[in-house]
Design a protein around this motif. Sequence first.
Motif, short mmCIF file in Angstrom:
data_model
loop_
_atom_site.label_atom_id
_atom_site.label_comp_id
_atom_site.label_asym_id
_atom_site.label_seq_id
_atom_site.Cartn_x
_atom_site.Cartn_y
_atom_site.Cartn_z
N LYS A 14 -68.47 6.89 -9.97
CA LYS A 14 -68.42 6.38 -11.35
C LYS A 14 -68.14 7.51 -12.34
O LYS A 14 -67.40 7.35 -13.30
N GLU A 15 -68.75 8.68 -12.09
CA GLU A 15 -68.51 9.84 -12.96
C GLU A 15 -67.04 10.26 -12.92
O GLU A 15 -66.42 10.52 -13.94
N ARG A 16 -66.45 10.31 -11.71
CA ARG A 16 -65.03 10.66 -11.57
C ARG A 16 -64.16 9.65 -12.30
O ARG A 16 -63.22 10.01 -13.01
N GLU A 17 -64.48 8.37 -12.13
CA GLU A 17 -63.72 7.30 -12.79
C GLU A 17 -63.81 7.44 -14.30
O GLU A 17 -62.81 7.35 -15.01
N TRP A 18 -65.01 7.68 -14.82
CA TRP A 18 -65.22 7.85 -16.26
C TRP A 18 -64.45 9.06 -16.77
O TRP A 18 -63.79 9.02 -17.79
N ARG A 19 -64.52 10.17 -16.02
CA ARG A 19 -63.82 11.40 -16.41
C ARG A 19 -62.30 11.17 -16.45
O ARG A 19 -61.62 11.62 -17.37
N GLN A 20 -61.77 10.48 -15.46
CA GLN A 20 -60.33 10.19 -15.43
C GLN A 20 -59.92 9.34 -16.62
O GLN A 20 -58.89 9.60 -17.25
N ARG A 21 -60.71 8.32 -16.94
CA ARG A 21 -60.39 7.47 -18.10
C ARG A 21 -60.45 8.28 -19.39
O ARG A 21 -59.61 8.14 -20.27
N THR A 22 -61.47 9.14 -19.51
CA THR A 22 -61.62 9.97 -20.71
C THR A 22 -60.44 10.93 -20.84
O THR A 22 -59.86 11.08 -21.92
N GLU A 23 -60.07 11.57 -19.75
CA GLU A 23 -58.94 12.51 -19.77
C GLU A 23 -57.64 11.79 -20.09
O GLU A 23 -56.81 12.29 -20.86
N ALA A 24 -57.45 10.60 -19.54
CA ALA A 24 -56.23 9.82 -19.81
C ALA A 24 -56.18 9.44 -21.29
O ALA A 24 -55.10 9.52 -21.92
N ALA A 25 -57.31 9.07 -21.86
CA ALA A 25 -57.35 8.72 -23.29
C ALA A 25 -57.05 9.95 -24.15
O ALA A 25 -56.34 9.85 -25.16
N GLN A 26 -57.58 11.10 -23.75
CA GLN A 26 -57.30 12.33 -24.50
C GLN A 26 -55.82 12.69 -24.43
O GLN A 26 -55.22 13.09 -25.43
N ILE A 27 -55.22 12.56 -23.27
CA ILE A 27 -53.80 12.85 -23.10
C ILE A 27 -52.97 11.91 -23.96
O ILE A 27 -52.05 12.34 -24.66
N GLU A 28 -53.30 10.64 -23.93
CA GLU A 28 -52.58 9.66 -24.75
C GLU A 28 -52.70 10.00 -26.23
O GLU A 28 -51.72 9.94 -26.98
N HIS A 29 -53.89 10.38 -26.68
CA HIS A 29 -54.11 10.76 -28.08
C HIS A 29 -53.26 11.99 -28.45
O HIS A 29 -52.61 12.01 -29.49
N LEU A 30 -53.25 13.00 -27.58
CA LEU A 30 -52.45 14.21 -27.85
C LEU A 30 -50.96 13.90 -27.86
O LEU A 30 -50.21 14.42 -28.69
N GLU A 31 -50.50 13.03 -26.96
CA GLU A 31 -49.08 12.65 -26.94
C GLU A 31 -48.70 11.94 -28.22
O GLU A 31 -47.62 12.15 -28.77
N ARG A 32 -49.60 11.06 -28.74
CA ARG A 32 -49.34 10.39 -30.02
C ARG A 32 -49.25 11.40 -31.15
O ARG A 32 -48.38 11.30 -32.01
N GLN A 33 -50.16 12.38 -31.16
CA GLN A 33 -50.13 13.41 -32.19
C GLN A 33 -48.83 14.21 -32.13
O GLN A 33 -48.23 14.50 -33.17
N ILE A 34 -48.39 14.56 -30.94
CA ILE A 34 -47.14 15.32 -30.78
C ILE A 34 -45.97 14.50 -31.30
O ILE A 34 -45.12 15.02 -32.03
N ARG A 35 -45.91 13.21 -30.95
CA ARG A 35 -44.82 12.35 -31.44
C ARG A 35 -44.82 12.30 -32.96
O ARG A 35 -43.77 12.42 -33.60
N THR A 36 -46.01 12.14 -33.56
CA THR A 36 -46.12 12.07 -35.01
C THR A 36 -45.66 13.37 -35.66
O THR A 36 -44.89 13.36 -36.63
N LEU A 37 -46.10 14.50 -35.12
CA LEU A 37 -45.70 15.79 -35.67
C LEU A 37 -44.20 16.03 -35.53
O LEU A 37 -43.55 16.54 -36.44
N ARG A 38 -43.63 15.63 -34.39
CA ARG A 38 -42.18 15.77 -34.20
C ARG A 38 -41.42 14.91 -35.20
O ARG A 38 -40.41 15.35 -35.75
N GLU A 39 -41.89 13.69 -35.41
CA GLU A 39 -41.23 12.81 -36.38
C GLU A 39 -41.31 13.38 -37.79
O GLU A 39 -40.34 13.33 -38.54
#
Length: 123
Positions: A14-39
């Motif tokens: 469960k901890e691994r699963e939670w960590r993977q979901r958290t990391e995926a959400a962080q990556i998605e957030h950073l990718e959105r920020q990068i797109r916004t800054l590029r735009e």
Amino acid sequence: MEAYQQGMETGRAKEREWRQRTEAAQIEHLERQIRTLREELDAKNRRFDVDGDQAVTVDGYGYRWRGPGTLEVGDRVLLPENHVSALRHGSGPFPGTVTELGTTYTGTLSRIISRAPAPRQAN
């Protein structure tokens, strides 16, 4: 003892699963920020006009167009030969497609020769 082991394994899974979901959400957030800054950067640096000529991006490279009319995304054009095109396409003008209006390239832009002739239909 077996129940304890099973509980520990379940907890770790469960901890691994939670960590993977958290990391995926962080990556998605950073990718959105990068797109916004590029735009935002693109909007600040994009030129649509260069000394009265329309600026466009053709297959990833900036060019100038001096009419007639204005070019739109998807328009086919003939571009002047350059050292790379001579190797790829042979000597002489070569075709390209307008992929964006305006350009973020800040250097000197080559001029588009003309609109490309319509492709011939097979009979």
